[in-house]
Design an enzyme around this catalytic site. Sequence first.
Site, mmCIF file in Angstrom:
data_model
loop_
_atom_site.group_PDB
_atom_site.id
_atom_site.type_symbol
_atom_site.label_atom_id
_atom_site.label_comp_id
_atom_site.label_asym_id
_atom_site.label_seq_id
_atom_site.Cartn_x
_atom_site.Cartn_y
_atom_site.Cartn_z
ATOM 1 N N GLU A 258 32.131 40.961 8.938
ATOM 2 C CA GLU A 258 33.749 40.248 8.834
ATOM 3 C C GLU A 258 34.724 40.949 8.875
ATOM 4 O O GLU A 258 34.580 41.563 7.506
ATOM 5 C CB GLU A 258 34.256 39.197 6.976
ATOM 6 C CG GLU A 258 32.516 37.675 7.169
ATOM 7 C CD GLU A 258 32.742 36.690 7.778
ATOM 8 O OE1 GLU A 258 33.388 36.857 8.606
ATOM 9 O OE2 GLU A 258 31.438 36.166 8.085
ATOM 10 N N CYS A 297 42.704 38.753 6.466
ATOM 11 C CA CYS A 297 41.958 38.388 7.615
ATOM 12 C C CYS A 297 41.696 37.154 8.584
ATOM 13 O O CYS A 297 41.458 36.709 9.634
ATOM 14 C CB CYS A 297 40.477 38.133 7.411
ATOM 15 S SG CYS A 297 39.810 37.024 6.744
HETATM 16 P P1 NAP Z 1 38.421 49.171 6.125
HETATM 17 O O1 NAP Z 1 38.999 50.221 5.366
HETATM 18 O O2 NAP Z 1 37.646 49.247 6.922
HETATM 19 O O3 NAP Z 1 37.668 49.878 4.222
HETATM 20 C C1 NAP Z 1 36.807 48.212 3.747
HETATM 21 C C2 NAP Z 1 35.694 48.419 3.217
HETATM 22 O O4 NAP Z 1 34.510 49.442 3.506
HETATM 23 C C3 NAP Z 1 36.226 49.895 2.292
HETATM 24 O O5 NAP Z 1 35.457 48.619 0.677
HETATM 25 C C4 NAP Z 1 35.991 51.157 2.190
HETATM 26 O O6 NAP Z 1 36.383 51.461 1.346
HETATM 27 C C5 NAP Z 1 34.666 50.348 3.379
HETATM 28 N N1 NAP Z 1 34.474 52.207 3.604
HETATM 29 C C6 NAP Z 1 35.222 52.563 4.908
HETATM 30 N N2 NAP Z 1 34.357 53.460 4.723
HETATM 31 C C7 NAP Z 1 33.841 53.686 4.195
HETATM 32 C C8 NAP Z 1 32.351 54.486 4.326
HETATM 33 N N3 NAP Z 1 31.996 55.510 5.487
HETATM 34 N N4 NAP Z 1 30.606 54.397 3.799
HETATM 35 C C9 NAP Z 1 30.983 52.777 2.866
HETATM 36 N N5 NAP Z 1 32.312 52.426 2.483
HETATM 37 C C10 NAP Z 1 33.975 52.419 3.590
HETATM 38 O O7 NAP Z 1 38.953 47.895 5.814
HETATM 39 P P2 NAP Z 1 39.983 47.295 4.486
HETATM 40 O O8 NAP Z 1 41.415 48.459 5.004
HETATM 41 O O9 NAP Z 1 40.314 47.914 3.351
HETATM 42 O O10 NAP Z 1 40.826 45.526 4.495
HETATM 43 C C11 NAP Z 1 41.594 45.356 5.631
HETATM 44 C C12 NAP Z 1 40.798 45.120 7.108
HETATM 45 O O11 NAP Z 1 39.641 43.983 7.065
HETATM 46 C C13 NAP Z 1 41.457 44.043 8.287
HETATM 47 O O12 NAP Z 1 41.311 44.569 9.235
HETATM 48 C C14 NAP Z 1 41.024 42.704 7.930
HETATM 49 O O13 NAP Z 1 41.152 41.768 8.913
HETATM 50 C C15 NAP Z 1 39.904 42.594 7.006
HETATM 51 N N6 NAP Z 1 39.238 41.826 6.748
HETATM 52 C C16 NAP Z 1 38.776 40.739 7.711
HETATM 53 C C17 NAP Z 1 38.027 39.982 6.516
HETATM 54 C C18 NAP Z 1 36.863 38.643 7.126
HETATM 55 O O14 NAP Z 1 36.571 37.613 6.405
HETATM 56 N N7 NAP Z 1 36.399 38.686 7.821
HETATM 57 C C19 NAP Z 1 38.763 39.405 4.963
HETATM 58 C C20 NAP Z 1 39.309 40.570 4.904
HETATM 59 C C21 NAP Z 1 39.865 41.647 5.990
HETATM 60 P P3 NAP Z 1 37.236 52.695 0.686
HETATM 61 O O15 NAP Z 1 38.475 51.479 0.226
HETATM 62 O O16 NAP Z 1 36.548 52.992 -0.727
HETATM 63 O O17 NAP Z 1 37.611 53.804 1.513
#
Ligand code: NAP
Length: 673
Positions: A258, A297
Amino acid sequence: MALQQISSFAAGQWVAPGAGARTIASAITGAPIASAGNDALDVLAMLDHARNTGGPALRKLGFHDRARMIKALGQALTARKAELYAASFDTGATQSDHLIDIDGGIGTMFVFASKGRREMPDGQIYLDGEVEQLSRNGTFLGQHVCTPLQGVAVHINAFNFPVWGMLEKLAPTLLAGVPSIVKPATNSCYVTELAVRIMLEADILPAGALQLVSGGLGDMLDHLDCQDVVSFTGSADTALKLRSNPVILQNSVRFVAEQDSLNASILGPDAEPGTPEFDLFIKEVAREMTTKAGQKCTAIRRIIAPQPRVEAVIEALSARLAKTVIGDPRDEATRMGALVSGGQKADVLAKAAIIGQEAELVFTMDPGLSGDLANGAFVPPMLFHCADPDRAQRVHDTEAFGPVSTVMGYRDMDHAVTLANRGGGSLVTSLITHDADVARDVVMGAGAFHGRIYINNRDSMKESTGHGSPLPHMVHGGPGRAGGGEEMGGVRGVKHYMQRTAVQGSPEMLARIGGKWVPGATEVAGPAHPFTRRYNELSIGETLNTASRTVTMDDIEHFAHFTGDTFYAHMDDAAAKRNPFFPGRVAHGYLLLSFAAGLFVEPNEGPVLANTGLDGLRFMKPVSAGDSIKVRLSVKAKTRRTDEYGEVRWHVTLTNQDDEQVAEYELLTMNAY
Ligand code: NAP
């Protein structure tokens, strides 16, 4: 002030932050508040604990047992909601944002608990669809079944919904019978950690069913196999990186993504200023821009309006956004809090600048903050107008994950749909119109690009749930840019954690596997009339074969005049003969059903409490005066409802004097224990 130590819960132990821990700042003041992460976390022990302790314990239970556990977890969280609210302010969220995250998450648990009890069997195998007839005589049949995966679900969540994000994945996973390892985004993991503590302290789950990683995940993904699932929510960049992990590719590990999405809202051509639809559109867009400070999102990133209405939309929206009170989310007057972190603020401003290359900033405001708040991650609403959305590209592919949105004009509905689809796949598109033809055209033209289409107008606005709210009953996810994944959607979401297997075999085999009688499987003669037997005494396949009864012309006449159903096929022989389905006057189908009841009921007070319905009724062959009918009544399935009674589903077949089937249906009764 000492930093809060945010722990992981690994293999039954709380593990405090250690080497490699990250410091987390308050969104409101920028001051450090917590520390999370530990490079020494034993991810192999966690996987082993989930696979070999949690999984077997969950699989021993049935769907209903697990549904009851999910309800109890929801109740435990409800009882301690205030603690979760208090912890959440530092993420920048207001009290109304908490209602979406915390109450919304708990509500999702309750919906899955209820659906598990109502729509899934009181057993361990889920039957997916009906029996397929694979042979002429019915001795070889097919049935799709779902059984729980025997690995672990690794849930990686985004920062914006630390509670809902976890619970919307956890509920279907537990219901399926699969243990979870939850990894929240570090920026808001202190809220998730508290929710996990509350659930574990309630002592409802078996050991190994729920573990938590606060901070980095280490190399956990390098150790997954075909029985595991990764369910990821976050940015498209991270999704791409994680799903390209060679181990995930090589072992065909399920990867549900997602990710971000350039959601749109379309103002219908009928919704002129002054109509309820126009006002509704402005209200919904403004709400989506400011709720969670636009960190949703599903938030509306592109506002698609008829070209002649663009100016009116900008004017009305700007006037509404100007009323946004920005400030400390703990303050009750505040309508919009902060972004989650300084890093996120910098990212949003950078993305807004990219959008600004193709669109003009037509509204923003000074948040007017001072003191500690001046260091917080506050960003005011920013409304852009893109005059040439056909040639523009960045407004369709740049997600500024904050209170940022772009208005663009359309010429006609085809153009509106083309613009909505330029997002390359989204979680949700909304359409505000009172014209059902417009709605149909948009669904046909845009359906393939959007996981959800939310249509609202004066008729539905009072009860509608909002463009941005994914509901546990409905699927959440979308194609392409949105990740190509799907979550929730009721029982559909549970199946993401199960394997669907096509089982082929004899009726007896399928009946035993599915716990549901199948025509052709053994019929058991019970020790007494089945209506005298209590719910728990009845066995699957227990069958009553009744005596037969001849249907006379007097019966048909009597029934016709008594009920008023004097349809010509029952009354006029010549007219009935002209009809291709009837040999002449025939008995009413409802007369046959009534006679069937007369043949199989046991009249005395007993354990059958009520007849609650009838499913799948088919009349297969007409019955004429002089024919006789008899009934076979078999216990097909049983579903416990309360401690006092349960539903019995009976397979009922009516046959004539030549043993030809004349009708078939399923009868539902509530039977006392
Ligand atoms: P993100 O930076 O992509 O991080 C998402 C998750 O992935 C976090 O738990 C992060 O952990 C983890 N992660 C990052 N690098 C990783 C790695 N190498 N190995 C394992 N895990 C890793 O996104 P975000 O900034 O938290 O969220 C914002 C984004 O999420 C926006 O673009 C939004 O549109 C999207 N979103 C989508 C939905 C949906 O349902 N489609 C819902 C909510 C948000 P860390 O924080 O520890 O780095």
